[in-house]
Design a protein around this motif. Sequence first.
Motif, PDB file in Angstrom:
ATOM      1  N   PHE A  81       0.834  -1.207   0.000  1.00 27.75           N
ATOM      2  CA  PHE A  81       0.000   0.000   0.000  1.00 27.75           C
ATOM      3  C   PHE A  81       0.866   1.252   0.000  1.00 27.75           C
ATOM      4  O   PHE A  81       0.645   2.174  -0.795  1.00 27.75           O
ATOM      5  N   PHE A  82       1.868   1.288   0.878  1.00 27.90           N
ATOM      6  CA  PHE A  82       2.692   2.490   0.974  1.00 27.90           C
ATOM      7  C   PHE A  82       3.626   2.659  -0.220  1.00 27.90           C
ATOM      8  O   PHE A  82       3.934   3.802  -0.606  1.00 27.90           O
ATOM      9  N   VAL A  83       4.072   1.571  -0.836  1.00 27.30           N
ATOM     10  CA  VAL A  83       4.869   1.695  -2.064  1.00 27.30           C
ATOM     11  C   VAL A  83       3.985   2.253  -3.183  1.00 27.30           C
ATOM     12  O   VAL A  83       4.427   3.122  -3.959  1.00 27.30           O
ATOM     13  N   ALA A  84       2.735   1.789  -3.269  1.00 25.89           N
ATOM     14  CA  ALA A  84       1.805   2.340  -4.262  1.00 25.89           C
ATOM     15  C   ALA A  84       1.546   3.823  -3.978  1.00 25.89           C
ATOM     16  O   ALA A  84       1.476   4.641  -4.905  1.00 25.89           O
ATOM     17  N   TRP A  85       1.419   4.154  -2.703  1.00 29.60           N
ATOM     18  CA  TRP A  85       1.236   5.555  -2.301  1.00 29.60           C
ATOM     19  C   TRP A  85       2.441   6.384  -2.757  1.00 29.60           C
ATOM     20  O   TRP A  85       2.284   7.485  -3.306  1.00 29.60           O
TER      21      TRP A  85
ATOM     22  N   MET B 292      16.347   2.152  -3.159  1.00 29.42           N
ATOM     23  CA  MET B 292      16.189   0.786  -2.664  1.00 29.42           C
ATOM     24  C   MET B 292      15.781   0.762  -1.188  1.00 29.42           C
ATOM     25  O   MET B 292      15.048  -0.115  -0.749  1.00 29.42           O
ATOM     26  N   GLU B 293      16.224   1.737  -0.427  1.00 27.84           N
ATOM     27  CA  GLU B 293      15.939   1.754   1.009  1.00 27.84           C
ATOM     28  C   GLU B 293      14.469   2.022   1.328  1.00 27.84           C
ATOM     29  O   GLU B 293      13.990   1.655   2.397  1.00 27.84           O
ATOM     30  N   GLU B 294      13.744   2.657   0.413  1.00 26.21           N
ATOM     31  CA  GLU B 294      12.363   3.065   0.699  1.00 26.21           C
ATOM     32  C   GLU B 294      11.427   1.896   1.007  1.00 26.21           C
ATOM     33  O   GLU B 294      10.742   1.915   2.029  1.00 26.21           O
ATOM     34  N   PRO B 295      11.342   0.853   0.167  1.00 28.59           N
ATOM     35  CA  PRO B 295      10.461  -0.260   0.521  1.00 28.59           C
ATOM     36  C   PRO B 295      10.886  -0.956   1.816  1.00 28.59           C
ATOM     37  O   PRO B 295      10.037  -1.415   2.586  1.00 28.59           O
ATOM     38  N   LEU B 296      12.186  -1.011   2.079  1.00 25.78           N
ATOM     39  CA  LEU B 296      12.652  -1.617   3.335  1.00 25.78           C
ATOM     40  C   LEU B 296      12.226  -0.776   4.531  1.00 25.78           C
ATOM     41  O   LEU B 296      11.807  -1.308   5.560  1.00 25.78           O
ATOM     42  N   PHE B 297      12.318   0.542   4.386  1.00 25.00           N
ATOM     43  CA  PHE B 297      11.850   1.416   5.456  1.00 25.00           C
ATOM     44  C   PHE B 297      10.348   1.251   5.663  1.00 25.00           C
ATOM     45  O   PHE B 297       9.871   1.205   6.801  1.00 25.00           O
ATOM     46  N   LEU B 298       9.594   1.167   4.581  1.00 23.96           N
ATOM     47  CA  LEU B 298       8.138   1.023   4.704  1.00 23.96           C
ATOM     48  C   LEU B 298       7.769  -0.307   5.360  1.00 23.96           C
ATOM     49  O   LEU B 298       6.839  -0.362   6.177  1.00 23.96           O
ATOM     50  N   ALA B 299       8.493  -1.374   5.031  1.00 24.81           N
ATOM     51  CA  ALA B 299       8.256  -2.665   5.695  1.00 24.81           C
ATOM     52  C   ALA B 299       8.582  -2.557   7.182  1.00 24.81           C
ATOM     53  O   ALA B 299       7.827  -3.049   8.032  1.00 24.81           O
ATOM     54  N   PHE B 300       9.697  -1.896   7.499  1.00 16.19           N
ATOM     55  CA  PHE B 300      10.047  -1.688   8.907  1.00 16.19           C
ATOM     56  C   PHE B 300       8.968  -0.882   9.620  1.00 16.19           C
ATOM     57  O   PHE B 300       8.575  -1.211  10.739  1.00 16.19           O
ATOM     58  N   LEU B 301       8.474   0.154   8.977  1.00 19.29           N
ATOM     59  CA  LEU B 301       7.433   0.994   9.572  1.00 19.29           C
ATOM     60  C   LEU B 301       6.168   0.176   9.872  1.00 19.29           C
ATOM     61  O   LEU B 301       5.588   0.293  10.952  1.00 19.29           O
TER      62      LEU B 301
END
Length: 112
Positions: free
Chosen positions: A44-48, A77-86
């Motif tokens: 969801f947040f990657v789509a956002w 590359m760090e963005e989806p990992l950060f979103l998963a962590f969040l």
Amino acid sequence: MPGLYLLAILLSAAGIALLDARLRLAFWDAPGRTVAAVGIGTAFFVAWDAAGIAAGVFIKGDSPLLIGIDLAPHLPMEEPLFLAFLCYLALVCFRGAERVHRRLRQRREEPA
């Protein structure tokens, strides 16, 4: 220093995973549901983010802390990992708060 942001995300995720393992709040309580919730939230947040990037609202900017690998324009590359962590952090915090609330309610209901 390239990679410092990724290292911070991974170390933070490891700390939350240790807390989760110790208290059995999310993954160690219900691994399937946790993976599904984190996966759905991350998607969801990657789509956002993709919508924000397409609209010109989100831009990557320059940071020496990023590794420099982009999955798409303005999507490091760090963005989806950060979103998963969040998402994982939010789930662990929610389950922890839920447990505290349940125990407080049980104490109130116990005879004095």
